[in-house]
Scaffold this motif. Sequence first.
Motif: not given
Length: 359
Positions: A291-315
């Motif tokens: 979670a830290v590795a994925v979300s510690s970088q500022k992305r163009r899509g913001g938090m939404g992209v990180n949460l989407a990736f997080g939900i995918l990894v969780a599934f």
Amino acid sequence: MTILDKYILKRYLVTFSVMLLLFIPIGIMVHLSEQYNKMQDNEAPLNEILMYLGNFSIYIGSMLLPIFLFLSVIFFTSKLAGNTEIVAMLSSGISYGRFLRPYLMGAVIVAAFMLLMGMFIVPNASKGFNEFKFKYLKKGKQDRVTENIFNQLNANDFIYVSRFDPTRDIGYNFSMEHFNKDNVLEYKLSAANIRWIEADSIYRLTSYVKRTLKGDTEILETKRRLDTVFPFKINDLTPVSYVAETKNLFELNEFIANEKRKGASNINTYILVKYKRWTMPITAFILTLIAVAVSSQKRRGGMGVNLAFGILVAFVYIFFDRVFGTLAEQSGFSPLLAVIVPNVLFGFLAFYLLQKAKR
């Protein structure tokens, strides 16, 4: 502990706690809306419903703790990255490893909480949850095998019943065979039925027959009814399917040892429950790092992209966990490997993502 450690650790624990307090009540309301008609049709008392909902929140919450932790870390770390706070921390000379330290401290606290829950609190909640479910929500459905039950009590004694009625504590067409150390049959007991008499703590056999073999001689003993004791509990004939989930750490170890001694065919199911409890804290560390590795970088899509990736990894994690768990329960696959393989795979993923985030 520095100000930085306190700041991140506080965000870590507060966000995780808030997510639990938000989503568990929602889960309770959704579940209650789905099952309320069944509760009403089967006349479930209000006090039992309230107790069931409490057990439900603990039982389901414990299963989803790693996912809640994962998403909460992504959520608040993405906010830190979005506010350029992480860039400021790293620009001040703090290494990425030092930046991870409060996250690991938080993971230790959550892992200890998960271990305590899994070993001693969740088993009791699981028992109440499953008993209510089969009593009111799945009324009429059996929570155990009730036909053609064969059980090995120890190295010398074997029992069999053609059918078992758990509501009346009675088994039909009961037989028990005792062999000596040379694996030669010494005697065989049989009865039309065997019933557990709770008030007297005895077993009552109807149409009792005992055949004792001494060389070429057979001694026959018959009685219309016999009250006696046996070195097994009535529920040992066929334990409920969720029995391992209802036992704490010490009870589960003893139960598994007894089932191994009896040669139980579904021993892998019980061992898998044990190993999953021990690996749950390890999962907390792995998911925190991802979670830290994925979300510690500022992305163009913001938090939404990180949460989407997080939900995918969780599934994906849940998928691997279920697949290997099913292999262990229904085949000869090792229960230890079934819990290790998903964590090793995601451990490598965490390492790769951390190396990428550092760069």
